[in-house]
Design an enzyme around this catalytic site. Structure first.
Site, PDB file in Angstrom:
ATOM      1  N   ASP A 102       0.838  -1.207   0.000  1.00 48.20           N
ATOM      2  CA  ASP A 102       0.000   0.000   0.000  1.00 48.20           C
ATOM      3  C   ASP A 102       0.874   1.259   0.000  1.00 48.20           C
ATOM      4  O   ASP A 102       2.039   1.223   0.393  1.00 48.20           O
ATOM      5  CB  ASP A 102      -0.891   0.029   1.250  1.00 48.20           C
ATOM      6  CG  ASP A 102      -1.935  -1.081   1.205  1.00 48.20           C
ATOM      7  OD1 ASP A 102      -2.270  -1.553   0.110  1.00 48.20           O
ATOM      8  OD2 ASP A 102      -2.390  -1.455   2.302  1.00 48.20           O
TER       9      ASP A 102
HETATM   10  N1  URA Z   1      -1.454  -6.065   3.558  1.00 42.64           N
HETATM   11  C1  URA Z   1      -1.933  -4.802   3.625  1.00 42.64           C
HETATM   12  O1  URA Z   1      -2.975  -4.552   4.197  1.00 42.64           O
HETATM   13  N2  URA Z   1      -1.206  -3.826   3.046  1.00 42.64           N
HETATM   14  C2  URA Z   1      -0.038  -4.028   2.414  1.00 42.64           C
HETATM   15  O2  URA Z   1       0.577  -3.093   1.913  1.00 42.64           O
HETATM   16  C3  URA Z   1       0.443  -5.353   2.358  1.00 42.64           C
HETATM   17  C4  URA Z   1      -0.292  -6.344   2.936  1.00 42.64           C
END
Ligand code: URA
Length: 241
Positions: A102
């Site tokens: 993310d």
């Molecule tokens: N899970 C998430 O919620 N975000 C990420 O960036 C990676 C795994």
């Protein structure tokens, strides 16, 4: 960058003269387009073919980046935000992230132009372990840890067995630190899993991708994977298939 006829000669197609003749005859394609004029410069990123047969093998590149916050994991962003690919603008070949983190998640991210390995690593069937450290709201209880481990429902999907442990509990600040190791990579999976047990994530870092960590890399720094690391990733995929 090198002259097309020189690259062709190096690849053993013909002498430089002979290669020029092939070009004039319209038998040479660069990136799928016939080239007939002389003197075109090409780089490693270009695909050259004679009579439709590729003559060079694209060099495979593998990088590990310690992704900072505030960087997007796709190749380009319509909103013009910085992307993880921007860290590799000096590289001739176009590399892509293996899966996604993310915008606000930090930590281990692999980038490569090896599409086959990318597909294998991101396929849940191969089960590459990914370990995350999350700072969450609230004081997490052992019962939540066992729910995370057994699997729980997010978006109508039951998560596969995972490993989880409490790293720290801060009673004064009402926060906890949790380590969670999963094999899958559903969208926002870690955040959704922790939210499902009542602990929204405040900060998330991917600490490990298989055996790879960000050791020695500051936030925003990257390095090329060593040959043995690439081979080990391929081995992991083979073992799990
Ligand atoms: N899970 C998430 O919620 N975000 C990420 O960036 C990676 C795994």
């Amino acid at each position: 960058m090198e002259r097309l006829q020189k690259v062709m000669a190096h690849a053993g197609i013909a002498s430089r003269r002979g290669s020029e003749k092939l070009i004039k005859e319209g038998r040479v394609q660069v990136n799928g387009k016939v080239v007939t004029e002389m003197g075109l410069n090409v780089s490693h990123a270009d695909t050259i073919a004679v009579d439709g047969v590729p003559i060079t093998k694209e060099e495979k590149l593998y990088f590990i980046l310690n992704k900072p916050r505030g960087v997007i994991s796709s190749a380009d962003d319509p909103k013009g935000r910085k992307t993880v690919v921007d860290f590799f603008s000096h590289v001739d070949q176009r590399v892509y992230p293996v899966g996604r983190l993310d915008y606000d998640t930090t930590g281990v991210l692999l980038l490569t132009n090896d599409g086959e390995l990318t597909n294998q690593l991101t396929h849940p069937k191969y089960g590459i372990e990914k370990t995350y450290i999350a700072k969450v709201e609230g004081l997490i209880h052992k019962s939540s840890i066992s729910k995370l481990e057994k699997g729980l429902e997010i978006d109508g999907y039951k998560t596969r067995p995972a490993k989880a442990r409490i790293i720290d509990i801060d009673i004064k600040k009402n926060k906890s630190m949790v380590e969670l190791t999963i094999h899958e990579g559903k969208n926002h999976q870690v955040k959704k899993m922790l939210k499902a047990v009542g602990h929204p994530v405040e900060k998330l870092n991917r600490d490990r991708y298989g055996f790879l960590t960000t050791e020695g890399l500051q936030s925003g720094e990257w390095r090329e994977l060593k040959t043995f690391e690439v081979n080990k990733l391929k081995q992991l995929v083979k073992e799990n298939s």
